[in-house]
Scaffold this active site. Structure first.
Site, PDB file in Angstrom:
ATOM      1  CD1 TRP A   1      -2.401  -2.127   1.580  1.00  0.00           C
ATOM      2  CD2 TRP A   1      -3.098  -0.918  -0.174  1.00  0.00           C
ATOM      3  NE1 TRP A   1      -3.487  -2.770   1.020  1.00  0.00           N
ATOM      4  CE2 TRP A   1      -3.923  -2.057  -0.049  1.00  0.00           C
ATOM      5  CE3 TRP A   1      -3.344  -0.015  -1.212  1.00  0.00           C
ATOM      6  CZ2 TRP A   1      -4.992  -2.318  -0.932  1.00  0.00           C
ATOM      7  CZ3 TRP A   1      -4.403  -0.272  -2.096  1.00  0.00           C
ATOM      8  CH2 TRP A   1      -5.207  -1.401  -1.946  1.00  0.00           C
TER       9      TRP A   1
ATOM     10  CG  ASP B   1      -3.304   4.248   3.996  1.00  0.00           C
ATOM     11  OD1 ASP B   1      -4.388   4.069   4.592  1.00  0.00           O
ATOM     12  OD2 ASP B   1      -2.997   3.649   2.943  1.00  0.00           O
TER      13      ASP B   1
ATOM     14  CE  LYS C   1      -8.654  -2.882   3.361  1.00  0.00           C
ATOM     15  NZ  LYS C   1      -7.903  -1.958   2.527  1.00  0.00           N
TER      16      LYS C   1
HETATM   17  C1  LIG Z   1      -7.405  -1.294   1.536  1.00  0.00           C
HETATM   18  C2  LIG Z   1      -6.344  -0.300   1.694  1.00  0.00           C
HETATM   19  C3  LIG Z   1      -6.250   0.819   0.855  1.00  0.00           C
HETATM   20  C4  LIG Z   1      -7.180   1.040  -0.329  1.00  0.00           C
HETATM   21  O1  LIG Z   1      -8.426   1.399   0.099  1.00  0.00           O
HETATM   22  P1  LIG Z   1      -9.598   1.699  -0.965  1.00  0.00           P
HETATM   23  O2  LIG Z   1     -10.637   2.251  -0.060  1.00  0.00           O
HETATM   24  O3  LIG Z   1      -9.954   0.390  -1.592  1.00  0.00           O
HETATM   25  O4  LIG Z   1      -9.097   2.666  -1.954  1.00  0.00           O
HETATM   26  C5  LIG Z   1      -5.257   1.738   1.094  1.00  0.00           C
HETATM   27  N1  LIG Z   1      -4.392   1.582   2.096  1.00  0.00           N
HETATM   28  C6  LIG Z   1      -4.434   0.517   2.917  1.00  0.00           C
HETATM   29  C7  LIG Z   1      -3.454   0.398   4.033  1.00  0.00           C
HETATM   30  C8  LIG Z   1      -5.414  -0.462   2.743  1.00  0.00           C
HETATM   31  O5  LIG Z   1      -5.462  -1.517   3.553  1.00  0.00           O
END
Ligand SMILES: *Cc1c(COP(=O)(O)O)cnc(C)c1O
Length: 362
Positions: free
Chosen positions: A103, A173, A197
């Site tokens: 990511w 993030d 998540k």
């Molecule tokens: C799932 C995830 C993303 C992407 O998220 P989307 O909402 O699908 O764009 C970005 N960063 C991390 C750490 C993730 O686990």
């Protein structure tokens, strides 16, 4: 009795049964309006209450200082990969990244499309099985900000502590670990997360940002891609993902009822210990992918002796009611995602299954 799977999906992921049941109860008639949330104007006072209520709960639970704005946006965390440099990476400055895995790599590549970038630290030589030591982070002199991925969902690694960046803005993030443990939000200029998540369903992205960073975005940016647009309009510039925001509100209330974020951390530690113990006490039958010090409380990645055994593990686990244990296609192996909403019982059942499987296929 509802038949619920042992759900270890990586995202979208498990939601608490209590949250789903409340949503079900309110589905057709929300608060006596004779309408579902999905059928009402986002300008109505009822929806404003939902929007403001979710924001207030997030502020309370995460301890967000008053000089921070909370936004509910669309486009996923992936859109933030671009919006951040578009809004915050000024000419002559460099966007620095701690390169921790899949990511972080995506965020870095997107920033490269917009402006100058730098890798401040990387664990690529170790196939991203660890978070680089904080003391190894080297910021360029012209850093606009340092971006970190607090939890690498695919590799199963997580920052144990966050770097001190002094005057340089720290951006996190936290898509796969927001609200899984207490965070000193004041250390960060910005925190963002796709909700699907740890915080609810897909469709809404949480942005927590210090107000001085978003006072004025570059004039040339399109309206929807400017943070100042969404700040000025309390995330209601255009039609929001209203049902997703509502469910995030229910999820936040569930976390509060469970005792808040510190209680969540203890809960997450207790349940992941069961699975990490099953790995560590298997005499090498299961091998954890992540370095012990970088192990994630949210995504547990591990391997077996051969790919054939891993396939067998996935197949048998499915027959026993487990879902989502196959590792991400980019790294292989197995992965159990143990987000906030994953029950203790699911983790206990998985630890037991791992022991039985090792005995049967030893
Ligand atoms: C799932 C995830 C993303 C992407 O998220 P989307 O909402 O699908 O764009 C970005 N960063 C991390 C750490 C993730 O686990």
């Amino acid at each position: 009795m509802t038949n619920r799977a042992y759900n270890f999906n990586a995202g979208p992921a498990a939601l608490p049964l209590e949250v789903l049941q409340q949503a079900q109860q309110e589905f057709i008639d929300y608060a006596g309006t004779g309408m579902s949330i999905m059928e009402m104007s986002h300008r109505s006072s009822v929806f404003e209450g939902v929007n403001d209520g979710a924001q207030a709960l997030l502020r309370e639970l995460f301890g967000i200082p008053s000089q921070y704005k909370v936004l509910f946006l669309q486009g996923g965390a992936s859109t933030q990969f671009a919006m951040i440099p578009m809004n915050l990476l000024t000419p002559g400055k460099s966007a620095a990244f701690v390169h921790t895995g899949s990511w972080a790599e995506k965020a870095y590549k997107e920033a490269k499309l917009i402006g100058e970038t730098a890798i401040a630290a990387t664990s690529e030589a170790d196939k991203f099985n660890r978070i680089p030591a904080l003391s190894d982070i080297r910021l360029p002199d012209n850093a606009a900000y340092l971006h970190i991925t607090s939890n690498e969902t695919i590799e199963g690694t997580q920052f144990a502590a966050y770097p001190d960046t002094g005057d340089v803005t720290l951006i996190g993030d936290m898509s796969s670990d927001i609200l899984s443990r207490p965070v000193d939000v004041g250390k960060f200029g910005m925190i963002y997360a796709g909700a699907q998540k740890n915080l609810g369903p897909s469709g809404v992205t949480i942005v927590i940002v210090r107000e001085d960073l978003v006072e004025s975005s570059p004039k040339s940016l399109p309206t929807m891609l400017r943070y100042d647009t969404h700040v000025k309009n309390n995330s209601l510039y255009n039609t929001p993902p209203s049902f997703s925001v509502y469910l995030v509100g229910l999820m936040l209330q569930w976390i509060k009822d469970k005792g808040g974020v510190a209680a969540m951390e203890q809960f997450n530690r207790d349940k992941t210990k069961l699975i990490y113990d099953a790995i560590d006490q298997s005499g090498g039958y299961y091998r954890g992918f992540a370095d012990t010090a970088s192990r994630s409380l949210m995504n547990i990645t591990f391997r077996l002796g051969s790919e054939a055994l891993e396939k067998q593990f996935v197949k048998e686990s499915e027959q026993h009611g487990f879902v989502g244990l196959k590792g991400h296609r980019s790294v292989g192996g197995l992965r159990a995602s143990t987000y906030n909403a994953v029950p203790f019982e699911s983790c206990k059942a998985l630890a037991e299954f791992m022991g039985d499987f090792a005995k049967r296929n030893g």
